[in-house]
Design an enzyme around this catalytic site. Structure first.
Site, PDB file in Angstrom:
ATOM      1  N   ASP A 141       0.578 -81.074  59.850  1.00 31.94           N
ATOM      2  CA  ASP A 141      -0.223 -81.203  58.619  1.00 31.94           C
ATOM      3  C   ASP A 141      -1.651 -81.547  59.026  1.00 31.94           C
ATOM      4  O   ASP A 141      -1.930 -81.863  60.189  1.00 31.94           O
ATOM      5  CB  ASP A 141       0.364 -82.307  57.718  1.00 31.94           C
ATOM      6  CG  ASP A 141      -0.389 -82.447  56.386  1.00 31.94           C
ATOM      7  OD1 ASP A 141      -0.867 -81.424  55.848  1.00 31.94           O
ATOM      8  OD2 ASP A 141      -0.506 -83.577  55.882  1.00 31.94           O
ATOM      9  N   SER A 142      -2.541 -81.526  58.028  1.00 29.28           N
ATOM     10  CA  SER A 142      -3.928 -81.929  58.285  1.00 29.28           C
ATOM     11  C   SER A 142      -4.031 -83.443  58.501  1.00 29.28           C
ATOM     12  O   SER A 142      -5.041 -83.926  58.993  1.00 29.28           O
ATOM     13  CB  SER A 142      -4.795 -81.563  57.082  1.00 29.28           C
ATOM     14  OG  SER A 142      -4.264 -82.189  55.917  1.00 29.28           O
TER      15      SER A 142
ATOM     16  N   TYR B  96      -8.211 -80.373  54.851  1.00 29.25           N
ATOM     17  CA  TYR B  96      -8.174 -78.911  54.888  1.00 29.25           C
ATOM     18  C   TYR B  96      -8.622 -78.318  53.549  1.00 29.25           C
ATOM     19  O   TYR B  96      -9.129 -77.208  53.496  1.00 29.25           O
ATOM     20  CB  TYR B  96      -6.747 -78.421  55.191  1.00 29.25           C
ATOM     21  CG  TYR B  96      -6.371 -78.391  56.651  1.00 29.25           C
ATOM     22  CD1 TYR B  96      -7.242 -78.791  57.654  1.00 29.25           C
ATOM     23  CD2 TYR B  96      -5.101 -77.923  57.020  1.00 29.25           C
ATOM     24  CE1 TYR B  96      -6.853 -78.746  58.994  1.00 29.25           C
ATOM     25  CE2 TYR B  96      -4.717 -77.863  58.355  1.00 29.25           C
ATOM     26  CZ  TYR B  96      -5.596 -78.281  59.335  1.00 29.25           C
ATOM     27  OH  TYR B  96      -5.209 -78.219  60.646  1.00 29.25           O
ATOM     28  N   GLY B  97      -8.381 -79.060  52.472  1.00 22.29           N
ATOM     29  CA  GLY B  97      -8.729 -78.563  51.136  1.00 22.29           C
ATOM     30  C   GLY B  97     -10.213 -78.248  50.986  1.00 22.29           C
ATOM     31  O   GLY B  97     -10.596 -77.497  50.100  1.00 22.29           O
TER      32      GLY B  97
ATOM     33  N   CYS C 128       2.135 -78.398  54.993  1.00 22.36           N
ATOM     34  CA  CYS C 128       0.835 -78.429  54.321  1.00 22.36           C
ATOM     35  C   CYS C 128       0.702 -77.171  53.466  1.00 22.36           C
ATOM     36  O   CYS C 128       0.756 -76.051  53.998  1.00 22.36           O
ATOM     37  CB  CYS C 128      -0.262 -78.471  55.387  1.00 22.36           C
ATOM     38  SG  CYS C 128      -1.922 -78.346  54.713  1.00 22.36           S
ATOM     39  N   ASN C 129       0.556 -77.363  52.178  1.00 23.03           N
ATOM     40  CA  ASN C 129       0.398 -76.217  51.269  1.00 23.03           C
ATOM     41  C   ASN C 129      -0.916 -75.497  51.518  1.00 23.03           C
ATOM     42  O   ASN C 129      -0.980 -74.267  51.477  1.00 23.03           O
ATOM     43  CB  ASN C 129       0.376 -76.694  49.815  1.00 23.03           C
ATOM     44  CG  ASN C 129       1.668 -77.351  49.384  1.00 23.03           C
ATOM     45  OD1 ASN C 129       2.490 -76.736  48.733  1.00 23.03           O
ATOM     46  ND2 ASN C 129       1.858 -78.610  49.731  1.00 23.03           N
ATOM     47  N   THR C 130      -1.971 -76.261  51.752  1.00 19.52           N
ATOM     48  CA  THR C 130      -3.310 -75.677  51.902  1.00 19.52           C
ATOM     49  C   THR C 130      -3.339 -74.721  53.091  1.00 19.52           C
ATOM     50  O   THR C 130      -3.970 -73.660  53.030  1.00 19.52           O
ATOM     51  CB  THR C 130      -4.340 -76.818  52.085  1.00 19.52           C
ATOM     52  OG1 THR C 130      -4.106 -77.803  51.079  1.00 19.52           O
ATOM     53  CG2 THR C 130      -5.755 -76.305  51.975  1.00 19.52           C
TER      54      THR C 130
ATOM     55  N   CYS D  75       0.728 -80.646  47.088  1.00 22.25           N
ATOM     56  CA  CYS D  75       0.086 -81.090  48.338  1.00 22.25           C
ATOM     57  C   CYS D  75       1.019 -82.145  48.908  1.00 22.25           C
ATOM     58  O   CYS D  75       1.465 -83.045  48.174  1.00 22.25           O
ATOM     59  CB  CYS D  75      -1.285 -81.685  48.053  1.00 22.25           C
ATOM     60  SG  CYS D  75      -2.006 -82.584  49.451  1.00 22.25           S
ATOM     61  N   THR D  76       1.321 -82.044  50.190  1.00 22.52           N
ATOM     62  CA  THR D  76       2.327 -82.944  50.760  1.00 22.52           C
ATOM     63  C   THR D  76       1.856 -84.401  50.802  1.00 22.52           C
ATOM     64  O   THR D  76       2.666 -85.309  50.992  1.00 22.52           O
ATOM     65  CB  THR D  76       2.721 -82.483  52.174  1.00 22.52           C
ATOM     66  OG1 THR D  76       1.525 -82.317  52.954  1.00 22.52           O
ATOM     67  CG2 THR D  76       3.492 -81.171  52.123  1.00 22.52           C
ATOM     68  N   HIS D  77       0.559 -84.614  50.634  1.00 17.07           N
ATOM     69  CA  HIS D  77       0.084 -85.999  50.569  1.00 17.07           C
ATOM     70  C   HIS D  77       0.526 -86.712  49.290  1.00 17.07           C
ATOM     71  O   HIS D  77       0.655 -87.935  49.274  1.00 17.07           O
ATOM     72  CB  HIS D  77      -1.453 -86.030  50.607  1.00 17.07           C
ATOM     73  CG  HIS D  77      -2.026 -85.914  51.971  1.00 17.07           C
ATOM     74  ND1 HIS D  77      -2.018 -84.750  52.702  1.00 17.07           N
ATOM     75  CD2 HIS D  77      -2.644 -86.849  52.764  1.00 17.07           C
ATOM     76  CE1 HIS D  77      -2.607 -84.956  53.864  1.00 17.07           C
ATOM     77  NE2 HIS D  77      -2.991 -86.219  53.932  1.00 17.07           N
TER      78      HIS D  77
HETATM   79  N1  DGL Z   1      -1.323 -82.096  52.922  1.00 19.50           N
HETATM   80  C1  DGL Z   1      -2.090 -80.932  52.654  1.00 19.50           C
HETATM   81  C2  DGL Z   1      -1.400 -79.995  51.657  1.00 19.50           C
HETATM   82  O1  DGL Z   1      -0.195 -80.027  51.467  1.00 19.50           O
HETATM   83  C3  DGL Z   1      -3.542 -80.993  52.304  1.00 19.50           C
HETATM   84  C4  DGL Z   1      -4.462 -82.102  52.445  1.00 19.50           C
HETATM   85  C5  DGL Z   1      -5.835 -81.641  52.900  1.00 19.50           C
HETATM   86  O2  DGL Z   1      -6.687 -81.276  52.043  1.00 19.50           O
HETATM   87  O3  DGL Z   1      -6.041 -81.647  54.104  1.00 19.50           O
HETATM   88  O4  DGL Z   1      -2.030 -79.146  51.072  1.00 19.50           O
END
Ligand code: DGL
Length: 289
Positions: free
Chosen positions: A27-28, A59-60, A91-93, A205-207
Site C-alpha cells: 500500500d502507499s 497516492y491519491g 490500495c484502491n488508488t 480506500c484501505t485506510h
Molecule cells: N490506501 C490507499 C487506497 O486504498 C490510498 C491512500 C493514498 O492516497 O495514498 O486507495
C-alpha cells in the site's frame, strides 16, 4: 476496458506451494494493514512482507502517469528482494490504475483491491449508495465502469476525500484529528431523506476502516459500511490453494517503509500490536516533478 481485479494472472490457483507461501502486501502507507489482518486470519502460516510506499504517500494526490511509474518501480525492487509467491495490492488508488501494467511486467499473481460497488448494490434497500474514496479512485474510469456494470439501478454518490487517508495515518501515529474534521470529510456521503436516503457506504480506500469506529459514531444516521478486505483475503487464499496440512500459526510479518519519516513511538506500538516488531526502511525517495 475492465480488467479482472480480484483475479490473479489467469484465474487458476497456483501449483500448491509446499513451504509457507511468501505474500507481499503493498500500500502507499498504513491502509493495507486493514487488508493484512484478513490475509493473516486466512493464511496464518504465510510469511508476509508488508510494504508501505510512505515516501510517495498519498497516492491519491499523484498524477496518473507518475503513479504508474512509481508503483512499477517500487514493485521491481520489492519483487527482486523478496521473491513473493503472490502480491496483494492493498490500495484502491493503485489497483484501479496500475494493475494492468503490473500484470504485463511481472509473471506472479496479483490480487487487487477495488471499491466494493457490487456488494453495495446488492446490500442497499434505499438504492442510495455512497463511495468514499481518494480523489484518484473517484476520478478513475475503472470506478465509473464498476458503477455502470453493477449499480445501474442505484443512485451512487462518489465522494473524493482529500484528507481522510492522512487522518487515518495520524490516528495510528497517536495523533488523532478532531471529530469535526472527520465529520466534514464523511458528510457528503449522507444524502436524501426518509426511505430515500443513503443506507450503504463503500469504504473505497484501505485506510478508512482504520477510522470505522469513529465514522460510526459521527454518522448522521446508521449505514452499512462495506470493507472489501475479507473478499480480498478469500481471493488470495483461492489462488494460493489449500494450506499444507501441518501449517499452523507459524507465519511472520516483516514491515518495510520506503520513507519511514513519520514512524512515531505510537505507530511502532500499533505495528508491534499487529505482530510487526521489526521495521525496516528500504529508502526510495519519490522524485516530485
Ligand atoms: N490506501 C490507499 C487506497 O486504498 C490510498 C491512500 C493514498 O492516497 O495514498 O486507495
Amino acid at each position: 476496458m475492465r480488467f479482472d481485479l480480484l483475479a490473479g494472472t489467469g484465474a487458476v490457483p497456483l501449483a500448491p506451494v509446499m513451504r509457507a507461501p511468501v505474500v507481499l502486501v503493498f500500500d502507499s502507507g498504513l491502509g493495507g494493514l486493514t487488508v493484512l489482518a484478513e490475509v493473516r486470519r486466512t493464511r496464518p502460516d504465510a510469511r508476509i512482507v508488508y510494504a508501505a510506499d510512505d515516501a510517495a504517500f498519498p497516492y491519491g494526490d499523484l498524477a496518473e502517469p507518475a503513479l504508474v511509474a512509481r508503483v512499477v518501480a517500487v514493485m521491481e525492487r520489492l519483487i527482486a528482494a523478496h521473491a513473493p509467491d503472490l502480491v496483494v495490492i492493498a490500495c484502491n488508488t493503485a489497483t484501479t490504475l496500475v494493475l494492468p501494467a503490473l500484470r504485463a511486467r511481472f509473471a506472479i499473481p496479483f490480487v487487487g483491491t477495488v471499491p466494493a460497488i457490487k456488494p453495495a448494490a446488492a446490500a442497499t434497500r434505499s438504492g442510495h449508495v455512497s463511495v468514499l474514496a481518494t480523489p484518484g479512485t473517484v476520478r478513475r474510469d475503472y470506478t465509473r465502469e464498476l458503477i455502470d456494470t453493477y449499480a445501474g439501478s442505484c443512485r451512487v454518490t462518489l465522494v473524493g476525500a482529500t484528507r481522510l487517508a492522512g487522518f487515518a495515518e495520524a490516528e495510528l501515529a497517536g495523533l488523532p484529528v478532531a471529530d469535526d474534521l472527520l465529520r466534514q470529510e464523511i458528510a457528503p456521503c449522507f444524502v436524501g431523506a426518509g426511505a430515500a436516503r443513503t443506507d450503504v457506504v463503500v469504504l473505497g480506500c484501505t485506510h478508512y476502516p482504520l477510522l470505522l469506529r469513529r465514522f460510526e459514531r459521527l454518522s448522521p444516521w446508521p449505514v452499512t459500511w462495506i470493507d472489501p478486505a475479507p473478499a480480498i483475503a478469500r481471493r488470495m487464499a483461492a489462488l494460493l490453494g489449500p494450506a499444507p496440512h501441518a501449517a499452523g500459526e507459524t507465519g511472520s510479518v516483516t514491515a518495510l517503509f520506503t520513507g519511514g519519516e513519520r514512524i512515531t513511538p505510537a505507530l511502532r506500538a500499533a505495528l508491534a500490536a499487529r505482530g510487526m516488531d521489526k521495521l525496516a526502511i528500504e529508502a526510495m525517495p519519490l522524485a516530485r516533478q
